[in-house]
Write an enzyme that holds these catalytic residues in place. Structure first.
Site, PDB file in Angstrom:
ATOM      1  N   ARG A 123      14.182  25.971  25.092  1.00  0.00           N
ATOM      2  CA  ARG A 123      15.027  25.084  24.276  1.00  0.00           C
ATOM      3  C   ARG A 123      14.222  24.060  23.486  1.00  0.00           C
ATOM      4  O   ARG A 123      14.733  23.431  22.570  1.00  0.00           O
ATOM      5  CB  ARG A 123      16.087  24.402  25.151  1.00  0.00           C
ATOM      6  CG  ARG A 123      17.110  23.593  24.362  1.00  0.00           C
ATOM      7  CD  ARG A 123      18.351  23.235  25.161  1.00  0.00           C
ATOM      8  NE  ARG A 123      18.055  22.708  26.478  1.00  0.00           N
ATOM      9  CZ  ARG A 123      17.591  21.485  26.721  1.00  0.00           C
ATOM     10  NH1 ARG A 123      17.389  20.641  25.740  1.00  0.00           N
ATOM     11  NH2 ARG A 123      17.328  21.102  27.949  1.00  0.00           N
ATOM     12  N   ASP A 164      19.596  26.727   1.302  1.00  0.00           N
ATOM     13  CA  ASP A 164      19.817  27.955   2.073  1.00  0.00           C
ATOM     14  C   ASP A 164      19.223  29.093   1.240  1.00  0.00           C
ATOM     15  O   ASP A 164      19.734  29.433   0.179  1.00  0.00           O
ATOM     16  CB  ASP A 164      21.320  28.145   2.305  1.00  0.00           C
ATOM     17  CG  ASP A 164      21.639  29.345   3.176  1.00  0.00           C
ATOM     18  OD1 ASP A 164      20.876  30.326   3.145  1.00  0.00           O
ATOM     19  OD2 ASP A 164      22.671  29.312   3.885  1.00  0.00           O
ATOM     20  N   TYR A 206      27.667  29.091   1.615  1.00  0.00           N
ATOM     21  CA  TYR A 206      28.144  30.007   2.658  1.00  0.00           C
ATOM     22  C   TYR A 206      29.409  29.443   3.322  1.00  0.00           C
ATOM     23  O   TYR A 206      29.480  28.241   3.613  1.00  0.00           O
ATOM     24  CB  TYR A 206      27.017  30.192   3.681  1.00  0.00           C
ATOM     25  CG  TYR A 206      27.430  30.989   4.879  1.00  0.00           C
ATOM     26  CD1 TYR A 206      27.698  32.351   4.778  1.00  0.00           C
ATOM     27  CD2 TYR A 206      27.568  30.381   6.131  1.00  0.00           C
ATOM     28  CE1 TYR A 206      28.089  33.084   5.882  1.00  0.00           C
ATOM     29  CE2 TYR A 206      27.951  31.117   7.242  1.00  0.00           C
ATOM     30  CZ  TYR A 206      28.213  32.465   7.103  1.00  0.00           C
ATOM     31  OH  TYR A 206      28.601  33.187   8.195  1.00  0.00           O
ATOM     32  N   LYS A 234      20.388  38.198   8.453  1.00  0.00           N
ATOM     33  CA  LYS A 234      20.502  39.035   7.256  1.00  0.00           C
ATOM     34  C   LYS A 234      19.180  39.772   6.996  1.00  0.00           C
ATOM     35  O   LYS A 234      18.844  40.672   7.727  1.00  0.00           O
ATOM     36  CB  LYS A 234      20.947  38.161   6.083  1.00  0.00           C
ATOM     37  CG  LYS A 234      22.081  37.165   6.451  1.00  0.00           C
ATOM     38  CD  LYS A 234      23.347  37.851   6.927  1.00  0.00           C
ATOM     39  CE  LYS A 234      24.320  36.923   7.642  1.00  0.00           C
ATOM     40  NZ  LYS A 234      24.718  35.731   6.940  1.00  0.00           N
TER      41      LYS A 234
HETATM   42  C1  LIG Z   1      25.299  34.520   7.283  1.00  0.00           C
HETATM   43  C2  LIG Z   1      24.893  33.324   6.525  1.00  0.00           C
HETATM   44  C3  LIG Z   1      24.755  32.078   7.148  1.00  0.00           C
HETATM   45  C4  LIG Z   1      25.095  31.853   8.606  1.00  0.00           C
HETATM   46  O1  LIG Z   1      24.221  32.561   9.425  1.00  0.00           O
HETATM   47  P1  LIG Z   1      24.599  33.040  10.921  1.00  0.00           P
HETATM   48  O2  LIG Z   1      23.352  33.723  11.338  1.00  0.00           O
HETATM   49  O3  LIG Z   1      25.797  33.910  10.824  1.00  0.00           O
HETATM   50  O4  LIG Z   1      24.892  31.810  11.697  1.00  0.00           O
HETATM   51  C5  LIG Z   1      24.318  31.012   6.374  1.00  0.00           C
HETATM   52  N1  LIG Z   1      24.050  31.156   5.072  1.00  0.00           N
HETATM   53  C6  LIG Z   1      24.174  32.336   4.439  1.00  0.00           C
HETATM   54  C7  LIG Z   1      23.855  32.423   2.986  1.00  0.00           C
HETATM   55  C8  LIG Z   1      24.601  33.462   5.131  1.00  0.00           C
HETATM   56  O5  LIG Z   1      24.740  34.623   4.499  1.00  0.00           O
END
Ligand SMILES: *Cc1c(COP(=O)(O)O)cnc(C)c1O
Length: 376
Positions: free
Chosen positions: A43, A168, A97, A193
């Site tokens: 953690r 992001d 997102y 992703k």
């Molecule tokens: C899927 C996604 C997230 C969130 O990610 P998780 O792994 O599902 O928590 C954040 N930003 C973007 C652009 C995403 O596609």
């Protein structure tokens, strides 16, 4: 070293006894502490497998420090809650997102954090800054309309106002876009992703300077969104092929975007690689290629989005994105289902919008599938 070389070689820990080429999986959650420099604990984000993945991602993003999390939202919430205190104000790009959007609308007010959501235009972002603003949060390319935010302009604006800038970078990946080099303070990823890349892992990351990431790590240890060693080892493996995957996916997406753009049963195609995209030039400046996400709306005579989804054979209607397989979804019913009709309209997400996450298949097979579904 260039990107593919970094994907393969950066970060791995070579065990001095066996000299295996991969970082061993250290399954321990308990470590001896006497004579040890760090008190290791999963953690605290400081176990060997966590550090190996973070080091590889740092090499790819050009970051000094990074943390690997159990999900993208764990990374995003930890970063935002590190910098935002009661009474602070944050400017968020409106078309971020869905989960990040929901974090703000559902939870920020109860923490005493105020927010303004604005379009991704630099003048709109500038106009939203108040004396209590602490942070600006952007996403480019955006989901699901593939809008492009001027990253260097946002970095410059936030520097002038002494604000923290966060992006992001999930859609672009560290292969195609490096926001830290453009002046952004912190990059977050949903590693679920393209970083994982095989639709079988949930993880996230935050990357930036040593000082910024040390701050995030303190809060993140309390929030508890760390990742186990076995999954870290899978991510380390995934990252070795990320450059190849993303390059192929991006090439395939460019072909599909061109195919859809000339098809008479398609009304709209959103892909930054098309010269008709309003921010094509900007995308070409800040990305090395245009990514593997695109969205489109079938023309009314095609029978609508739902009918098209049902006629596709190879391309699967599925949630998430970034995997080796090509998948499709209707954002209004999936990623943006938690928004109200009015919020979706404001964002430009119609019920007929379809989003494609393009995989590594032979592109002719993908074109054939879309062709037959549109011809029916
Ligand atoms: C899927 C996604 C997230 C969130 O990610 P998780 O792994 O599902 O928590 C954040 N930003 C973007 C652009 C995403 O596609």
């Amino acid at each position: 070293m260039k990107k593919n070389t970094r994907c393969v070689h950066s970060g791995s820990y070579i065990d001095p006894v066996t000299r295996g080429l991969n970082t061993p999986v250290y399954t321990s959650s308990s470590f001896e502490y006497v004579d040890m420099p760090d008190n290791m604990y999963p953690r605290y984000f400081n176990t060997p497998n966590q550090k190996a993945v973070a080091a590889k991602l740092c090499a790819l993003e050009g970051a000094d420090a990074g943390l690997i999390f159990s999900s993208g939202m764990a990374a995003i919430s930890a970063v935002l809650l590190t910098y935002l205190h009661k009474g602070d104000h944050v400017v968020l790009q409106r078309d971020i997102y869905g989960g990040t959007h929901y974090l703000a609308t559902a939870d920020f007010n109860r923490f005493g954090i105020e927010y303004t959501m604005v379009s991704n235009r630099i003048d709109a972002i500038a106009a939203a800054i108040r004396p209590k603003t602490r942070l600006v949060y952007i996403e480019s390319p955006s989901n699901p309309l593939l809008m492009i935010t001027d990253i260097a302009a946002v970095a410059e604006l936030t520097r002038t106002h002494n604000l923290v800038s966060v992006i992001d970078n999930t859609f672009a990946t560290p292969i195609l876009q490096n926001p830290l080099a453009l002046g952004i303070d912190i990059v977050v990823h949903s590693g679920t992703k393209y970083i994982g890349g095989h639709s079988d892992i949930c993880c996230g990351a935050a990357l930036g300077s040593k000082e910024q990431i040390a701050k995030v790590a303190k809060v993140a240890a309390n929030l508890g969104g760390s990742l186990n060693a076995q999954t870290c080892a899978l991510i380390e493996r995934s990252l070795k092929t990320m450059g190849l995957r993303v390059q192929r996916q991006s090439e395939n997406a460019a072909r599909l975007a061109a195919f859809l753009a000339q098809h008479q049963r398609i009304a709209i195609v959103n892909y930054p690689g098309l010269t008709t995209h309003p921010d094509h030039q900007l995308a070409a400046r800040q990305m090395s290629s245009f990514g593997a996400m695109l969205s489109f709306e079938p023309a009314p005579e095609s029978g609508g989005a739902q009918a098209l989804l049902e006629r596709l054979d190879l391309i699967t209607p599925a949630l998430s994105l970034g995997g080796v397989e090509t998948i499709i979804c209707a954002p209004a019913a999936t990623s943006h289902a938690k928004l109200s009709d009015a919020e979706r309209r404001e964002l430009g997400i119609s019920p007929d919008l379809l989003r494609l996450s393009v995989g590594i298949e032979d592109v002719e097979d993908l074109v054939d599938d879309l062709q037959q579904a549109l011809a029916a």
